[in-house]
Motif scaffolding. Structure first.
Motif, short mmCIF file in Angstrom:
data_model
loop_
_atom_site.label_atom_id
_atom_site.label_comp_id
_atom_site.label_asym_id
_atom_site.label_seq_id
_atom_site.Cartn_x
_atom_site.Cartn_y
_atom_site.Cartn_z
N LEU A 76 11.27 34.87 -13.39
CA LEU A 76 10.37 35.40 -12.36
C LEU A 76 10.98 36.64 -11.69
O LEU A 76 10.28 37.63 -11.43
CB LEU A 76 10.07 34.33 -11.31
N GLY A 77 12.29 36.58 -11.43
CA GLY A 77 12.97 37.73 -10.81
C GLY A 77 12.95 38.95 -11.72
O GLY A 77 12.76 40.08 -11.26
N ALA A 78 13.13 38.72 -13.02
CA ALA A 78 13.13 39.84 -13.97
C ALA A 78 11.74 40.48 -14.02
O ALA A 78 11.62 41.72 -14.06
CB ALA A 78 13.54 39.36 -15.35
N LEU A 79 10.71 39.63 -13.99
CA LEU A 79 9.34 40.18 -13.99
C LEU A 79 9.09 41.02 -12.74
O LEU A 79 8.55 42.12 -12.81
CB LEU A 79 8.31 39.04 -14.08
N LEU A 80 9.55 40.48 -11.61
CA LEU A 80 9.36 41.21 -10.35
C LEU A 80 10.15 42.52 -10.36
O LEU A 80 9.65 43.57 -9.93
CB LEU A 80 9.80 40.31 -9.18
N ALA A 81 11.38 42.47 -10.88
CA ALA A 81 12.22 43.68 -10.96
C ALA A 81 11.54 44.73 -11.84
O ALA A 81 11.56 45.93 -11.54
CB ALA A 81 13.60 43.33 -11.51
N THR A 82 10.92 44.28 -12.94
CA THR A 82 10.25 45.21 -13.85
C THR A 82 9.06 45.87 -13.16
O THR A 82 8.83 47.07 -13.33
CB THR A 82 9.77 44.46 -15.11
N MET A 162 17.96 37.47 -8.42
CA MET A 162 17.74 38.06 -9.74
C MET A 162 17.19 39.49 -9.60
O MET A 162 17.59 40.38 -10.35
CB MET A 162 16.77 37.19 -10.54
N VAL A 163 16.28 39.68 -8.65
CA VAL A 163 15.72 41.02 -8.44
C VAL A 163 16.85 42.00 -8.14
O VAL A 163 16.92 43.09 -8.72
CB VAL A 163 14.69 41.01 -7.29
#
Lengths: 283, 349
Positions: A76-82, A162-163
């Motif tokens: 979820l953090g990677a998706l948000l970061a993207t 993660m973000v």
């Protein structure tokens, strides 16, 4: 003269080295020595106790908790970061998400546990509201205070963490790589699977390991939520140190702490290796 | 060796406009590149040359106008379907792939088998003199080597058109010259129609079949390097390409009178009457003469040539001459200036 000059930077870092010695090196040595001694003599009893079913269960639960929250938070953090990486550098969305993530990633302990209890605990606001309005019982049999509850609550700080740790890797993807791939004939999907994906994979895996270590060593939130039993290793250390039922287990606490140090050290070594690989690419 | 089994194709820009808000990045650019030709777009920063190149690649889209490749309108065709190889300024190699795998990337997308890809990649690396470094990763290569690999990668799949976006700008001077000549050699060998964008006039003049000088989104002149240099179509071209003296002149009937009584042909586009003649430094000869009207104010030795600064009637002129001839000049010495009978452009004063 040259020798003196070369020592000057060392003087500058002396306070930090002293800090490391007092708060990292000495405690680590104390833990190692304590794990292998009992009543002042060498003893492997506490190390052997790590194979007890209760300790093994706690280790398994800790790994499940850390692994699942690392995975959920990581994805979820990677998706948000993207998503926020695609926003302009000075955009409100990006600044707001980053500021919020920086704050939430550091949120934990009693305040976080209480926030969840006050929301979805037995008499939590949302629990009561849903019960009255829709006759839905989200509290159930108190799952918030079990391993499942810990997984949910830990995600609260794992996702923003993660973000913060993954965003630099996403930002490091150069526009020229995408454009070069396109001119060479790559579709969007081919760019993602053959260029961006492989480039981000080490950073993603490394970030998962960091999240794992973060959850594995977390104590305060779990301690505030779980007052009965010791489902994870940090709570087992608490029990070994403070139990009024079984006394004199201080050295078992050392052994469990040593077990945790070994796990975290292995994880962080893998993290450092992955980070070295991706930083070489993104240079 | 021709890498293209399809044969070279022409590229045409038809009245391209690209507006960024109120700024006109391209303002009616029309230009035709012949099949197999290497054309450089030259101009200062912000003149629209990179915008034009990106529109050809499909990485940017025109506000209006068309791009034709081989006579077909490709304006709406996505980048990955345009069949164009592109070399970027720098850092465009995929860092997780070796040099050979980078070169083979486009071939893989086109479904070539692993063995064929590898063979082809080695051939292309051989072409740019880097086959020995096939297994190295980009971070193990110098900047010049990386750009060579990028060139090999852009050509490996036999594109219809090769696009180069200031590929030498991030390199040091010596490597830049070497790679510049390398690019021209490879382009002549493979025969791919090529559009090269640069702000470096020396680079453009050295490798192009024709050079298009751009200013404020428009094409000022498109001509062979020698013609561009000797017969600039506008003041901007004359002053942007090479060094130029601005000398008071009177123009009439296709002739210009400069430096008092010297008469030279005036280029088409010159103004009539009083104006300023734009004269190249090497078109002026300096002769020691006690009765001369000019004075040597500075001598700057540049190896085979020497730059001579002369003061004449309150204005300064720059002259370039062979160093052997310049030895007879002295600082502060009186000299006579003689203009070569080459055509000059006369612009409003």
């Amino acid at each position: 003269m040259r020798r003196t000059r070369s020592l000057v930077p060392l003087v500058g870092v002396l306070p930090f080295l002293a800090y490391l010695a007092v708060f990292l090196l000495i405690p680590t040595v104390v833990v190692i020595v304590g794990a292998f001694t009992e009543n002042g003599t060498f003893d492997l009893g506490n190390i052997r106790a790590l194979s007890n079913s209760a300790t093994v269960d706690a280790l398994r639960n800790s790994v499940v908790l850390s692994g699942s929250t690392a995975l959920i938070g990581g994805v979820l953090g990677a998706l948000l970061a993207t998503v926020i990486a695609s926003a302009p550098e000075r955009s409100l969305l990006r600044r707001a998400v980053l500021a919020l993530s920086g704050s939430l990633a550091q949120t934990g302990g009693v305040s976080l546990a209480f926030a969840w209890m006050a929301t979805i605990g037995g008499t939590g606001t949302l629990t009561v509201l849903l019960q009255k309005a829709l006759s839905v019982d989200i509290y159930g049999s108190g799952w918030l205070y079990t391993l499942h509850g810990l997984i949910l609550v830990y995600c609260y700080f794992q996702i923003p963490l993660m973000v913060i740790v993954f965003l630099p890797a996403v930002d490091g993807l150069r526009a020229q790589w995408r454009e070069a791939a396109e001119t060479l004939g790559a579709s969007r999907l081919q760019y993602l699977t053959q260029v961006a994906g492989p480039l981000l994979l080490p950073a993603f895996l490394g970030s998962l390991l960091l999240l794992f270590a973060n959850a594995f060593a977390a104590y305060a939130t779990a301690a505030a939520l779980v007052s009965q039993g010791s489902p994870i290793l940090p709570l087992m250390i608490r029990a070994a140190l403070t139990s009024e039922i079984v006394l004199g287990q201080q050295h078992l606490a050392y052994a469990i702490a040593l077990e945790m140090i070994v796990v975290v050290a292995l994880v962080m070594t893998a993290y450092a290796l992955l980070l070295r690989r991706s930083s070489r690419w993104m240079r | 060796m021709s890498t293209s089994g399809k044969g070279p194709v022409g590229v045409e820009f038809v009245d391209l406009h690209r507006h960024f808000g109120t700024v006109r990045g391209l303002d009616g650019l029309s230009l035709a590149i012949e099949p197999g030709e290497l054309v450089c777009l030259l101009g200062p920063s912000g003149c629209g040359k990179t915008t034009a190149l990106r529109i050809v690649a499909g990485l940017d889209h025109p506000t209006s106008g068309e791009v034709l490749v081989g006579g077909k309108d490709v304006t709406g065709v996505p980048t990955n379907k345009r069949d164009m190889g592109m070399v970027f300024q720098a850092y465009s190699l995929f860092p997780h792939l070796s040099a050979a795998d980078n070169v083979a990337f486009g071939l893989k997308l086109r479904g070539l088998g692993a063995r064929e890809r590898r063979k082809r990649a080695y051939e292309m690396l051989e072409l740019v003199g880097l086959s020995v470094h096939a297994d190295r990763y980009p971070h193990q290569l110098s900047g010049g080597q990386q750009q060579r690999v990028a060139l090999a990668r852009a050509l490996a799949f036999q594109p219809s058109v090769l696009l180069l976006d200031e590929p030498l700008s991030a390199l040091d001077a010596k490597v830049r010259v070497q790679l510049r000549d390398e690019i021209r050699r490879v382009q002549l060998e493979v025969g791919t129609t090529t559009l090269f964008v640069t702000h470096d006039q020396e680079e453009a003049l050295a490798i192009s079949d024709r050079v298009g000088v751009m200013n404020a989104g428009r094409l000022e002149q498109l001509a062979a390097p020698a013609e561009l240099y000797s017969s600039p179509a506008s003041q901007f071209v004359a002053e942007f390409v090479g060094l130029t003296n601005r000398v008071p002149a009177q123009a009439r009937d296709g002739r210009a009178i400069v430096l008092g009584d010297q008469e030279v042909p005036a280029l088409a586009g010159s103004v009539a009457g009083d104006g300023l003649a734009l004269i190249r430094p090497e078109a002026i000869a300096v002769e020691p003469d006690e009765q001369g009207t000019a004075t040597v104010t500075q001598l700057s030795f540049r190896g085979p040539i020497t730059q001579v600064h002369c003061e004449l009637g309150g204005s300064e002129l720059l002259v370039q001459m062979a160093s052997a001839e310049a030895q007879q000049l002295t600082l502060g010495g009186r000299v006579r200036l003689v203009i070569a009978p080459a055509p000059v452009l006369v612009v409003p004063a």
